[in-house]
Design an enzyme around this catalytic site. Structure first.
Site, mmCIF file in Angstrom:
data_model
loop_
_atom_site.group_PDB
_atom_site.id
_atom_site.type_symbol
_atom_site.label_atom_id
_atom_site.label_comp_id
_atom_site.label_asym_id
_atom_site.label_seq_id
_atom_site.Cartn_x
_atom_site.Cartn_y
_atom_site.Cartn_z
ATOM 1 N N HIS A 96 42.131 66.637 47.062
ATOM 2 C CA HIS A 96 43.092 65.407 46.834
ATOM 3 C C HIS A 96 43.745 65.112 48.190
ATOM 4 C CE1 HIS A 96 46.355 68.505 46.343
ATOM 5 N NE2 HIS A 96 45.639 69.315 45.595
ATOM 6 N N ASP A 98 47.146 63.573 48.088
ATOM 7 C CA ASP A 98 48.466 63.965 47.697
ATOM 8 C C ASP A 98 48.955 65.187 47.883
ATOM 9 O OD1 ASP A 98 47.083 64.476 45.363
ATOM 10 O OD2 ASP A 98 48.829 64.351 44.068
ATOM 11 N N ASP A 129 46.814 73.286 50.694
ATOM 12 C CA ASP A 129 46.745 72.290 49.453
ATOM 13 C C ASP A 129 47.036 70.928 49.707
ATOM 14 O OD1 ASP A 129 46.573 71.459 47.028
ATOM 15 O OD2 ASP A 129 48.550 72.119 46.392
ATOM 16 N N GLU A 163 46.622 64.212 42.403
ATOM 17 C CA GLU A 163 46.371 65.701 41.764
ATOM 18 C C GLU A 163 47.729 66.302 41.364
ATOM 19 O OE1 GLU A 163 45.274 69.469 41.407
ATOM 20 O OE2 GLU A 163 46.522 68.746 42.781
ATOM 21 N N GLU A 164 48.656 66.089 42.084
ATOM 22 C CA GLU A 164 49.781 67.026 41.855
ATOM 23 C C GLU A 164 50.640 66.496 40.641
ATOM 24 O OE1 GLU A 164 50.033 69.951 43.141
ATOM 25 O OE2 GLU A 164 49.062 69.804 45.090
ATOM 26 N N ASP A 191 39.974 73.857 46.083
ATOM 27 C CA ASP A 191 41.445 73.899 45.974
ATOM 28 C C ASP A 191 42.047 75.246 45.217
ATOM 29 O OD1 ASP A 191 44.059 72.438 46.186
ATOM 30 O OD2 ASP A 191 43.608 71.526 44.343
ATOM 31 N N HIS A 386 52.355 74.938 48.114
ATOM 32 C CA HIS A 386 53.707 74.778 47.308
ATOM 33 C C HIS A 386 54.972 75.470 47.799
ATOM 34 C CE1 HIS A 386 51.771 72.578 43.676
ATOM 35 N NE2 HIS A 386 50.973 72.652 44.765
HETATM 36 ZN ZN LIG Z 1 45.762 71.358 45.202
#
Ligand SMILES: [Zn+2]
Length: 409
Positions: A96, A98, A129, A163-164, A191, A386
């Site tokens: 992904h 984003d 990520d 995705e997030e 991921d 994150h």
């Molecule tokens: Zn991810």
């Protein structure tokens, strides 16, 4: 091992600088959700499209999902194919574009949007990520191009949006409106994973968050007999649930860690502010992670039944509400082709025996599994995603690209 796979792998080994350069370029264009003040993935998508073109990738389609909150009016999803000798089957790598916001800048040791390289680590928001998977996919395309090698089967590169924040404008849009995957395709989502690359995620638990509001009758703290203490009734209910739920939903499966359903009482809403008041209301929440064998409605019903018992005994009235619910997708079988292919490739590249695993819930692969396709989540990573000082290990980036190369031959 075929000599072509070996040539591609050797080429990837020479890509350390390219890997860092790609991470640098991608990190400099934050693809943030409009909900967190961003403008979506368009700029990042344009960058990736330019790179794919340079790598000689010709079959590219951009599938757009409408979103008036971003300046381009759409959220882009890139579907690229590198043709193999046998075009009937495709190895898909889905990452992904984003990223999540950087969070508090003071928690970072350097600018999150400008990568910093220290030894074998690249730091920056999004570098792991999901740019580790994204860059590994690009490195593989570059290596095939440089070596002039045609893979045995098609390589499909999927770079998705959104995705997030729920996948609706990303993979779900693709699955609902387009035919992307074939029944025999191998679908890998790089991921998530373990630091040694030993975990191939194939299953997840269902998630339901339940809000329980126990209502009694408030009164002065000196005369508890005139009220109904909601806090005390809630305490009894919590203990009852803690005993009853694991007993009622007791199926075990060793692909999960822990190997059973979990029912955790977590948040409580603020109640009375002073000590001398009997609380007339008490609200608590349960975070339930449930084996895919059960329907989440059964869990909600079981909580309601326990609450009814407490209400009958104590004169309270209790509301039970599911505030968040994600039913588990059917698991990918432990012996699905994607699992075996990954196990062989991981053994060859890393010398690690990887095993199929289940997790507590919430991966993007569930969207794919729900449509009846097998999909595995795999990468070799420390999972710093994150948080502040997110990093990606260059050796993993190159190694994962080689694992993907082996899937092709
Ligand atoms: Zn991810």
């Amino acid at each position: 091992m075929s000599s072509e796979a070996q040539r591609v792998a050797t080429r990837i080994d020479s890509f350390r600088n390219l890997a860092i350069e790609l991470e640098r370029k991608l990190t400099a264009v934050p693809a943030l959700d409009p909900g967190s003040g961003g403008d979506g993935e368009e700029k990042k998508a344009q960058l990736i499209l330019g790179l794919l073109e340079q790598m000689g990738v010709k079959e590219i389609e951009v599938i757009r999902a409408e979103d008036q909150r971003v300046s381009s009016g759409t959220r882009p999803n890139i579907v690229a194919r590198i043709p193999g000798k046998d075009r009937s089957r495709t190895v898909w790598l889905m990452s992904h574009m984003d990223v999540v916001p950087a969070g508090k800048l003071e928690d970072w040791d350097s600018d999150p949007w400008e990568v910093r390289v220290e030894g074998d680590k690249i730091y920056g928001r999004g570098v792991e990520d999901n740019q580790q998977g994204l860059v590994a996919s690009l490195l593989l395309a570059q290596a095939l191009h440089d070596e002039g090698v045609q893979p045995a089967r098609d390589l499909g590169l999927l770079f998705v949006a959104d995705e997030e924040t729920g996948n609706r404008l990303g993979i779900e849009h693709l699955l609902d409106h387009h035919e992307i995957f074939g029944a025999d395709d191998i679908i890998v989502v790089p991921d998530g994973g373990e630091p040694d690359g030993s975990a191939i995620e194939v299953a997840e638990k269902g998630i339901v968050w339940i809000k329980v509001t126990v209502k009694g009758r408030s009164t002065h703290g000196s005369t508890p007999e005139r009220g109904i203490n909601a806090h005390l009734a809630a305490a009894h209910l919590i203990v009852k649930l803690d005993e009853a739920l694991p007993r009622r939903f007791d199926k075990r499966n060793d692909v999960f860690d822990p190997p059973e359903s979990t029912f955790a009482v977590t948040k409580i809403d603020p109640g009375v502010q002073n000590v001398n008041t009997i609380p007339g209301e008490h609200t608590f929440y349960l975070d339930c992670r449930v084996m895919p064998d059960y329907d989440l409605s059964q869990v909600i019903e079981a909580v309601k039944a326990a609450a009814a018992d407490i209400d009958a005994a104590r004169g309270t009235s209790t509301e039970v509400l599911a505030v968040q619910r994600m039913d588990a997708a059917p698991p990918t079988a432990n012996d699905a082709p994607v699992v075996g292919a990954l196990q062989r490739a991981i053994r060859t590249v890393y010398g690690v025996e990887a095993r199929p695993m289940g997790i507590g819930g919430g991966t993007v692969a569930a969207c794919i599994r729900r449509k009846g396709f097998s999909a595995a989540v795999w990468a070799r990573m420390d999972e710093t995603m994150h948080g502040p000082n997110e990093y990606c290990i260059v050796g993993n980036l190159l190694g994962d690209a080689k694992v993907f190369a082996h899937l092709l031959f």
